[in-house]
Design a protein around this motif. Structure first.
Motif, PDB file in Angstrom:
ATOM      1  N   ARG A 434     -57.164 108.794  10.311  1.00 24.85           N
ATOM      2  CA  ARG A 434     -57.409 107.641   9.436  1.00 24.85           C
ATOM      3  C   ARG A 434     -58.126 106.508  10.149  1.00 24.85           C
ATOM      4  O   ARG A 434     -58.764 105.679   9.492  1.00 24.85           O
ATOM      5  CB  ARG A 434     -56.076 107.177   8.840  1.00 24.85           C
ATOM      6  CG  ARG A 434     -55.516 108.216   7.866  1.00 24.85           C
ATOM      7  CD  ARG A 434     -54.107 107.934   7.428  1.00 24.85           C
ATOM      8  NE  ARG A 434     -53.597 109.032   6.590  1.00 24.85           N
ATOM      9  CZ  ARG A 434     -52.324 109.163   6.228  1.00 24.85           C
ATOM     10  NH1 ARG A 434     -51.419 108.271   6.625  1.00 24.85           N
ATOM     11  NH2 ARG A 434     -51.947 110.181   5.488  1.00 24.85           N
ATOM     12  N   HIS A 435     -58.047 106.456  11.474  1.00 26.36           N
ATOM     13  CA  HIS A 435     -58.835 105.471  12.208  1.00 26.36           C
ATOM     14  C   HIS A 435     -60.328 105.771  12.105  1.00 26.36           C
ATOM     15  O   HIS A 435     -61.159 104.880  12.270  1.00 26.36           O
ATOM     16  CB  HIS A 435     -58.429 105.448  13.682  1.00 26.36           C
ATOM     17  CG  HIS A 435     -57.267 104.549  13.952  1.00 26.36           C
ATOM     18  ND1 HIS A 435     -56.679 104.427  15.195  1.00 26.36           N
ATOM     19  CD2 HIS A 435     -56.588 103.717  13.142  1.00 26.36           C
ATOM     20  CE1 HIS A 435     -55.692 103.552  15.116  1.00 26.36           C
ATOM     21  NE2 HIS A 435     -55.612 103.114  13.891  1.00 26.36           N
ATOM     22  N   ASN A 436     -60.647 107.032  11.838  1.00 23.77           N
ATOM     23  CA  ASN A 436     -62.049 107.441  11.771  1.00 23.77           C
ATOM     24  C   ASN A 436     -62.591 107.490  10.347  1.00 23.77           C
ATOM     25  O   ASN A 436     -63.687 107.993  10.124  1.00 23.77           O
ATOM     26  CB  ASN A 436     -62.224 108.806  12.450  1.00 23.77           C
ATOM     27  CG  ASN A 436     -62.172 108.711  13.964  1.00 23.77           C
ATOM     28  OD1 ASN A 436     -63.162 108.362  14.604  1.00 23.77           O
ATOM     29  ND2 ASN A 436     -61.008 108.992  14.532  1.00 23.77           N
ATOM     30  N   ILE A 437     -61.805 106.990   9.411  1.00 20.67           N
ATOM     31  CA  ILE A 437     -62.237 106.939   8.009  1.00 20.67           C
ATOM     32  C   ILE A 437     -61.995 105.538   7.469  1.00 20.67           C
ATOM     33  O   ILE A 437     -60.893 105.001   7.579  1.00 20.67           O
ATOM     34  CB  ILE A 437     -61.470 107.964   7.143  1.00 20.67           C
ATOM     35  CG1 ILE A 437     -61.698 109.397   7.662  1.00 20.67           C
ATOM     36  CG2 ILE A 437     -61.901 107.860   5.681  1.00 20.67           C
ATOM     37  CD1 ILE A 437     -60.884 110.447   6.931  1.00 20.67           C
ATOM     38  N   ILE A 446     -55.741  92.828  -1.108  1.00 21.11           N
ATOM     39  CA  ILE A 446     -55.882  91.607  -0.309  1.00 21.11           C
ATOM     40  C   ILE A 446     -54.495  91.189   0.157  1.00 21.11           C
ATOM     41  O   ILE A 446     -53.569  91.069  -0.649  1.00 21.11           O
ATOM     42  CB  ILE A 446     -56.531  90.467  -1.131  1.00 21.11           C
ATOM     43  CG1 ILE A 446     -57.932  90.879  -1.595  1.00 21.11           C
ATOM     44  CG2 ILE A 446     -56.590  89.179  -0.332  1.00 21.11           C
ATOM     45  CD1 ILE A 446     -58.934  91.087  -0.476  1.00 21.11           C
ATOM     46  N   VAL A 447     -54.333  90.987   1.458  1.00 21.01           N
ATOM     47  CA  VAL A 447     -53.034  90.578   1.991  1.00 21.01           C
ATOM     48  C   VAL A 447     -52.892  89.064   1.883  1.00 21.01           C
ATOM     49  O   VAL A 447     -53.885  88.322   1.891  1.00 21.01           O
ATOM     50  CB  VAL A 447     -52.863  91.025   3.454  1.00 21.01           C
ATOM     51  CG1 VAL A 447     -52.946  92.534   3.564  1.00 21.01           C
ATOM     52  CG2 VAL A 447     -53.896  90.372   4.368  1.00 21.01           C
ATOM     53  N   ASP A 448     -51.666  88.598   1.772  1.00 18.75           N
ATOM     54  CA  ASP A 448     -51.392  87.169   1.663  1.00 18.75           C
ATOM     55  C   ASP A 448     -51.540  86.537   3.044  1.00 18.75           C
ATOM     56  O   ASP A 448     -50.673  86.649   3.893  1.00 18.75           O
ATOM     57  CB  ASP A 448     -49.978  86.948   1.128  1.00 18.75           C
ATOM     58  CG  ASP A 448     -49.700  85.479   0.841  1.00 18.75           C
ATOM     59  OD1 ASP A 448     -50.652  84.679   0.888  1.00 18.75           O
ATOM     60  OD2 ASP A 448     -48.533  85.122   0.586  1.00 18.75           O
ATOM     61  N   GLY A 449     -52.676  85.906   3.274  1.00 17.00           N
ATOM     62  CA  GLY A 449     -52.969  85.297   4.560  1.00 17.00           C
ATOM     63  C   GLY A 449     -54.336  84.642   4.500  1.00 17.00           C
ATOM     64  O   GLY A 449     -54.825  84.269   3.437  1.00 17.00           O
ATOM     65  N   ILE A 455     -60.045  90.311   6.941  1.00 14.55           N
ATOM     66  CA  ILE A 455     -61.180  91.041   7.526  1.00 14.55           C
ATOM     67  C   ILE A 455     -60.730  91.890   8.711  1.00 14.55           C
ATOM     68  O   ILE A 455     -61.143  93.033   8.868  1.00 14.55           O
ATOM     69  CB  ILE A 455     -62.298  90.056   7.947  1.00 14.55           C
ATOM     70  CG1 ILE A 455     -62.892  89.377   6.705  1.00 14.55           C
ATOM     71  CG2 ILE A 455     -63.394  90.785   8.726  1.00 14.55           C
ATOM     72  CD1 ILE A 455     -63.941  88.326   7.033  1.00 14.55           C
ATOM     73  N   MET A 456     -59.847  91.338   9.543  1.00 12.82           N
ATOM     74  CA  MET A 456     -59.448  92.041  10.766  1.00 12.82           C
ATOM     75  C   MET A 456     -58.217  92.925  10.562  1.00 12.82           C
ATOM     76  O   MET A 456     -57.723  93.538  11.517  1.00 12.82           O
ATOM     77  CB  MET A 456     -59.167  91.024  11.881  1.00 12.82           C
ATOM     78  CG  MET A 456     -58.007  90.073  11.591  1.00 12.82           C
ATOM     79  SD  MET A 456     -57.864  88.753  12.830  1.00 12.82           S
ATOM     80  CE  MET A 456     -57.307  89.699  14.227  1.00 12.82           C
ATOM     81  N   TYR A 457     -57.736  93.022   9.326  1.00 12.68           N
ATOM     82  CA  TYR A 457     -56.535  93.807   9.074  1.00 12.68           C
ATOM     83  C   TYR A 457     -56.722  95.262   9.529  1.00 12.68           C
ATOM     84  O   TYR A 457     -57.678  95.928   9.151  1.00 12.68           O
ATOM     85  CB  TYR A 457     -56.181  93.789   7.580  1.00 12.68           C
ATOM     86  CG  TYR A 457     -54.877  94.490   7.266  1.00 12.68           C
ATOM     87  CD1 TYR A 457     -53.660  93.848   7.431  1.00 12.68           C
ATOM     88  CD2 TYR A 457     -54.868  95.817   6.847  1.00 12.68           C
ATOM     89  CE1 TYR A 457     -52.460  94.487   7.159  1.00 12.68           C
ATOM     90  CE2 TYR A 457     -53.678  96.473   6.578  1.00 12.68           C
ATOM     91  CZ  TYR A 457     -52.475  95.795   6.734  1.00 12.68           C
ATOM     92  OH  TYR A 457     -51.293  96.444   6.489  1.00 12.68           O
ATOM     93  N   GLY A 458     -55.782  95.743  10.353  1.00 15.71           N
ATOM     94  CA  GLY A 458     -55.822  97.122  10.830  1.00 15.71           C
ATOM     95  C   GLY A 458     -56.700  97.347  12.037  1.00 15.71           C
ATOM     96  O   GLY A 458     -56.762  98.463  12.560  1.00 15.71           O
ATOM     97  N   ALA A 511     -64.048  97.059   6.355  1.00 13.76           N
ATOM     98  CA  ALA A 511     -64.510  98.394   6.702  1.00 13.76           C
ATOM     99  C   ALA A 511     -65.615  98.344   7.756  1.00 13.76           C
ATOM    100  O   ALA A 511     -65.673  99.205   8.650  1.00 13.76           O
ATOM    101  CB  ALA A 511     -65.005  99.110   5.447  1.00 13.76           C
ATOM    102  N   LEU A 512     -66.484  97.338   7.668  1.00 16.98           N
ATOM    103  CA  LEU A 512     -67.547  97.177   8.679  1.00 16.98           C
ATOM    104  C   LEU A 512     -66.956  96.918  10.056  1.00 16.98           C
ATOM    105  O   LEU A 512     -67.413  97.454  11.068  1.00 16.98           O
ATOM    106  CB  LEU A 512     -68.469  96.028   8.278  1.00 16.98           C
ATOM    107  CG  LEU A 512     -69.495  96.335   7.180  1.00 16.98           C
ATOM    108  CD1 LEU A 512     -70.024  95.046   6.556  1.00 16.98           C
ATOM    109  CD2 LEU A 512     -70.658  97.160   7.757  1.00 16.98           C
ATOM    110  N   LEU A 513     -65.920  96.075  10.102  1.00 15.57           N
ATOM    111  CA  LEU A 513     -65.288  95.748  11.382  1.00 15.57           C
ATOM    112  C   LEU A 513     -64.598  96.977  11.958  1.00 15.57           C
ATOM    113  O   LEU A 513     -64.571  97.172  13.176  1.00 15.57           O
ATOM    114  CB  LEU A 513     -64.285  94.612  11.189  1.00 15.57           C
ATOM    115  CG  LEU A 513     -63.752  93.944  12.459  1.00 15.57           C
ATOM    116  CD1 LEU A 513     -64.887  93.284  13.236  1.00 15.57           C
ATOM    117  CD2 LEU A 513     -62.690  92.910  12.101  1.00 15.57           C
ATOM    118  N   LYS A 514     -64.046  97.801  11.100  1.00 15.03           N
ATOM    119  CA  LYS A 514     -63.381  99.019  11.561  1.00 15.03           C
ATOM    120  C   LYS A 514     -64.368  99.978  12.204  1.00 15.03           C
ATOM    121  O   LYS A 514     -64.037 100.699  13.160  1.00 15.03           O
ATOM    122  CB  LYS A 514     -62.684  99.706  10.372  1.00 15.03           C
ATOM    123  CG  LYS A 514     -61.821 100.892  10.751  1.00 15.03           C
ATOM    124  CD  LYS A 514     -61.087 101.435   9.532  1.00 15.03           C
ATOM    125  CE  LYS A 514     -60.154 102.566   9.929  1.00 15.03           C
ATOM    126  NZ  LYS A 514     -59.400 103.111   8.758  1.00 15.03           N
TER     127      LYS A 514
END
Length: 598
Positions: A434-437, A446-449, A455-458, A511-514
């Motif tokens: 899942r790190h590669n997808i 959307i997380v409460d934050g 953007i940086m989630y995960g 997704a771009l950041l991932k």
């Protein structure tokens, strides 16, 4: 067909979450497993409880000395010394009680925090199917109220049973030595107490089980209505939802009254039985005093000791109520912890191939949900080439989203083969796979934050510059710069402060950041208007650069440039080709395309 990793049906999950018949001993071992990790505090507290029991045992003797010696002999020294000793013992007892209570709270809080974290982590690691077939409100009750009920087991009252047992044995022995006739009469009440506790135990437990069940239903209803408030307002169904809630609340009220009824009968009965014991001592003890075989001081001390003897029994009966409530909660938590995932990892997983060379290959893949009779996918064979864009199209229910769930191992195939560069998907760890997808779906989460948090989630160890770069590529940087707090701007619960297009851009930036080599777009623009879709399409193009892209498309106009289009129909691959070739074939794709532009 391989059913070893078949998705469990709702009825099967309910059976796993059904009531169990655990014993109190099993529950104590489970709860106190965390407590025993801090043996030093436990041993110290047990020693303090035994000292407290000894001090309590001494206190009636001071009263006896004053009545039998100080008063008859008019001995002021004897009077003052016993009063001073009584006060001193009480002060020492208070200090020890403080330290014992404080240490018990430390043990309780740490143990219950460990248990809550363990249960929370266990729930999060369950299969995707688990969350589809269990109620969110019920899980919330188990993580909050049920675990809080278990905390009552790790309390001063529970641990005091150790001191109470010590007190009971010592005091009962002492009473038999003092006057075995009277002690024997008092013990007549003990079997009555035992039978009473046994009678009410099962009934109280069943009542509290129903109360917990009703509380779960209330939480489920609250969770459902509060998350669907827009729908409720749109259809003006406030009164209808209130009627539903009223019915559930009344059901909870009935269960609570039943539990209260049993409690209300139980407690006075225990008091009555204990009072009978005291009455026996008063009656026969007074006769012994009249006969000269006991002094008044002996009788007063004897009554005090009988009360001390009854305290452990009374505490035990009250503790049984706590145990009944806790056992219901323990059963519910144990049910969760006994659930076993069906999506399993190999003990020695293979590293995900970087970069992909051959791509993703499915051969005769079949998948069947637990409840429908027809498979969702039937003997699907296709190739998703590396570095190319593959589009999946088809009517609703044709199997597109199910296929995506197989690629991310939210589900496991029932039969067939699914490989990445010839390596079976089950050979990878779930984390590595899942790190590669990267997935961008129609339903954006959307997380409460803050915006930065989303953007940086995960993704770990992210620089400020990298976040801005992802935002720029997702065409949302200019919007963020106009905000007073920019990246630190709070988005609100479920992103209520953002528009649909802004939410989608945030998910694209995530997704771009991932920067995963495989990108899945699950109808990413289906919920947007044409203008927003065109604006976001540029961000999606940036996301898919040099990636293996899989696109589920609702609007066929967005996939003209796809390297390969796979048409799904009733769980099968119906057509494969490019946009132009499929139009020329005049098949299902041509029919879907023409229908959109009529």
């Amino acid at each position: 067909m391989d059913n070893s990793n078949r998705r469990m049906s709702p009825s099967e999950i309910k059976k796993q979450l059904a009531k169990s018949n655990s014993t109190i001993g099993e529950m104590i071992r489970f709860v106190f497993g965390s407590v025993l990790k801090r043996r030093g505090l436990v041993i110290l507290n047990v020693c303090l409880l035994i000292i407290m029991a000894g001090l309590n045992f001494m206190m009636p003797q001071f009263t006896k000395n004053i009545i039998d010696h100080a008063l008859p002999q008019n001995n002021h020294y004897e009077l003052y010394s016993n009063v001073i000793w009584l006060l001193t013992t009480t002060i020492i007892l208070g200090i020890i009680t403080f330290f014992s209570t404080y240490m018990m709270q430390i043990l309780s809080q740490r143990a219950i925090t460990d248990l809550r974290i363990k249960t929370y982590n266990y729930i999060l690691k369950q299969d995707y199917a688990f969350f589809q077939d269990t109620k969110t409100g019920d899980l919330m009750v188990r993580l909050t109220s049920d675990i809080s009920n278990l905390q009552m087991l790790i309390s001063t009252n529970t641990f005091s049973i150790i001191g109470n047992i010590f007190t009971f044995v010592v005091v009962l022995t002492f009473l038999f030595i003092q006057n075995w006739h009277l002690a024997l009469l008092v013990t007549i009440t003990f079997p009555i107490l035992f039978v009473t506790i046994r009678f009410f135990r099962s009934r109280i437990r069943e009542s509290y089980s129903n109360v917990r069940y009703a509380q779960s239903k209330i939480n489920n209803q609250l969770q459902a209505t509060l998350t669907e408030i827009e729908l409720i307002k749109s259809y003006t169904s406030e009164d209808l939802e209130t009627d539903k809630f009223e019915a559930i609340a009344n059901e909870s009220n009935d269960y609570s009254l039943t539990a209260t009824k049993w409690q209300a009968i139980f407690q006075p009965l225990i008091v009555l039985i204990n009072t009978i014991g005291t009455a026996i001592v008063l009656l026969f003890g007074s006769l012994f005093v009249m006969n000269g075989t006991m002094t008044i001081g002996d009788l007063v001390a004897y009554i005090a000791y009988v009360a001390m003897l009854q305290d452990p029994i009374r505490s035990f009966s009250m503790l049984m109520n706590v145990f009944q409530t806790a056992q219901v909660s323990y059963d519910r938590i144990k049910d969760i912890l006994s659930y076993r995932p069906t999506i399993l990892e190999m003990q020695e997983p293979v590293a995900f191939p970087k970069p992909l060379k051959e791509g993703i290959i499915l051969q005769q893949v079949t998948f069947q949900y637990a409840t429908p009779t027809n498979p969702a996918l039937k003997h699907v064979s296709l190739t998703i080439p590396n570095g190319k864009t593959t589009a999946l199209v088809g009517r609703s229910g044709s199997g597109k989203s199910t296929l995506i769930k197989l690629l991310t191992r939210m589900y496991d195939r029932s039969d067939g083969s699914l490989t990445f560069d010839g390596i079976d998907i089950k050979s990878f760890s779930l984390t590595d796979l899942r790190h590669n997808i990267a997935v961008v779906s129609q339903d954006v989460t959307i997380v409460d934050g803050s915006i930065a948090d989303n953007i940086m989630y995960g993704t770990e160890n992210v620089s400020h510059a990298a976040i801005w770069q992802a935002a720029k590529q997702a065409d949302i940087a200019n919007f963020i710069k106009e905000l007073p707090d920019q990246l630190d701007t709070e988005v609100g619960e479920r992103g209520v402060k953002l528009s649909g297009g802004q939410k989608q851009r945030l998910s694209i930036a995530r997704a771009l950041l991932k920067n995963a080599p495989i990108v899945i777009l699950d109808e990413a623009t289906a919920a947007l208007d044409n203008e927003s879709e065109k604006a976001i399409q540029h961000a999606l193009d940036n996301l898919m650069v040099a990636k293996t892209a899989i696109v589920i498309a609702h609007r066929l106009s967005t996939i003209h440039k796809a390297d390969q289009i796979i048409v799904m129909n009733a769980g099968e691959v119906a057509e494969v080709g490019t946009h132009q070739s499929l139009l020329a074939d005049n098949g299902i794709y041509r029919h879907l395309y023409d229908a959109q532009f009529e």
